[in-house]
Scaffold this active site. Structure first.
Site, short mmCIF file in Angstrom:
data_model
loop_
_atom_site.label_atom_id
_atom_site.label_comp_id
_atom_site.label_asym_id
_atom_site.label_seq_id
_atom_site.Cartn_x
_atom_site.Cartn_y
_atom_site.Cartn_z
N HIS A 1 3.49 -1.93 3.55
CA HIS A 1 3.47 -0.54 3.10
C HIS A 1 4.77 -0.16 2.40
O HIS A 1 5.84 -0.62 2.77
CB HIS A 1 3.26 0.40 4.28
CG HIS A 1 1.86 0.36 4.82
ND1 HIS A 1 1.46 -0.57 5.75
CD2 HIS A 1 0.78 1.11 4.53
CE1 HIS A 1 0.17 -0.38 6.02
NE2 HIS A 1 -0.27 0.63 5.29
N ASP B 1 0.82 -1.21 0.00
CA ASP B 1 0.00 0.00 0.00
C ASP B 1 0.85 1.27 0.00
O ASP B 1 2.00 1.27 0.45
CB ASP B 1 -0.88 0.04 1.26
CG ASP B 1 -1.98 -1.00 1.24
OD1 ASP B 1 -2.03 -1.80 0.29
OD2 ASP B 1 -2.78 -1.02 2.19
ZN LIG Z 1 -2.75 3.31 3.01
#
Ligand SMILES: [Zn+2]
Length: 276
Positions: free
Chosen positions: A237, A84
């Site tokens: 992430h 992400d």
């Molecule tokens: Zn995010």
């Protein structure tokens, strides 16, 4: 693709009916009884807190369905690796190198503004055989749960538009019908807006909690390895400076466990019927 009708989605119907009844009771009961006006707040509070939980808890599906495993991978040796918050010019190239080195494929849930700023990275992700998907236009992570419907729609459509523009004339330039919510939050209107567009909300079955600066990578790795199994969806992430190192540790461990990172066909991802 199995698209649940949001109007017949029972947990949502029950929750919103309860919130509506509680709101009416909060006004009516003090009006027709000797109770003071402030007692309405106490009457409404349980429904309000329940709704808040449904909006803020990433794994809660009371407001709408969420895909948190890959049914077609469960009987295989495959899981779905997702990254992400990119693309990130300092990290994404190194992330792609690590993925290539280990023969892993991933889905990059990217932020629209970053995709617009680095369209060459979006095309490079695709060129290397990975998938890019929508993680909102601007990633309003503090407020997304509370945004009104038009603002949520702008986040959905703005993210998709940024992806289309970044992909340009690439083959199959349409983004997949997938959406990952910022921090997994669920504004009340989100499930309806997704159903109208024929998109699925993609959650995860394991996350490293690495969306912060300088996370404890040992703990992140432990959490992800513990959740790694066929059909799992792992959430990591980019943009915090640790993604290449984390992947360099994680991917060999997944390989040693006989697990392969693959991207599922969006048409095979049916959200569940909301039974939990
Ligand atoms: Zn995010």
């Amino acid at each position: 693709m199995t698209l649940p009708s949001i109007h017949s989605y029972r947990p949502r119907r029950l929750l919103l009916s309860w919130v509506g009844l509680a709101a009416v009771a909060a006004v009516m009961v003090p009006a027709v009884s000797p109770l003071p006006a402030w007692s309405g707040i106490l009457i409404f509070l349980p429904a309000h807190l329940t709704l808040l939980w449904a909006q803020l808890s990433p794994s809660c599906r009371w407001l709408g369905p969420v895909v948190d495993k890959v049914p077609g991978f469960v009987a295989s040796d495959q899981l779905w690796l997702t990254l992400d918050d990119g693309p990130d010019p300092d990290e994404t190239p190194a992330v792609l190198e690590v993925l290539d080195r280990h023969g892993a494929k991933a889905t990059f849930f990217v932020i629209g503004t970053r995709a617009s700023a680095h369209p060459e990275l979006i095309r490079e992700i695709r060129r290397r055989g990975h998938q890019v998907a929508n993680h909102s236009a601007t990633h309003p992570q503090g407020l997304f749960w509370a945004l009104p419907r038009p603002a949520v729609a702008r986040e959905l459509d703005g993210g998709a538009q940024a992806l289309r523009e970044a992909l340009g004339d690439d083959d199959g330039a349409q983004p997949p019908p997938l959406f990952r919510s910022p921090v997994g939050m669920t504004p009340i209107s989100l499930p309806t807006l997704l159903a109208e567009r024929g998109w699925l909300r993609i959650g995860w079955s394991a996350r490293g909690l690495d969306g912060v600066a300088r996370p404890d990578l040992d703990a992140v790795e432990r959490r992800l390895v513990a959740g790694a199994r066929p059909g799992a969806i792992l959430a990591l992430h980019e943009g915090r400076g640790h993604a290449p190192e984390l992947l360099g540790r994680l991917l060999p461990r997944l390989q040693a466990a006989g697990l392969a990172c693959a991207v599922p066909d969006a048409s095979s991802l049916g959200a569940d019927s909301g039974r939990r």
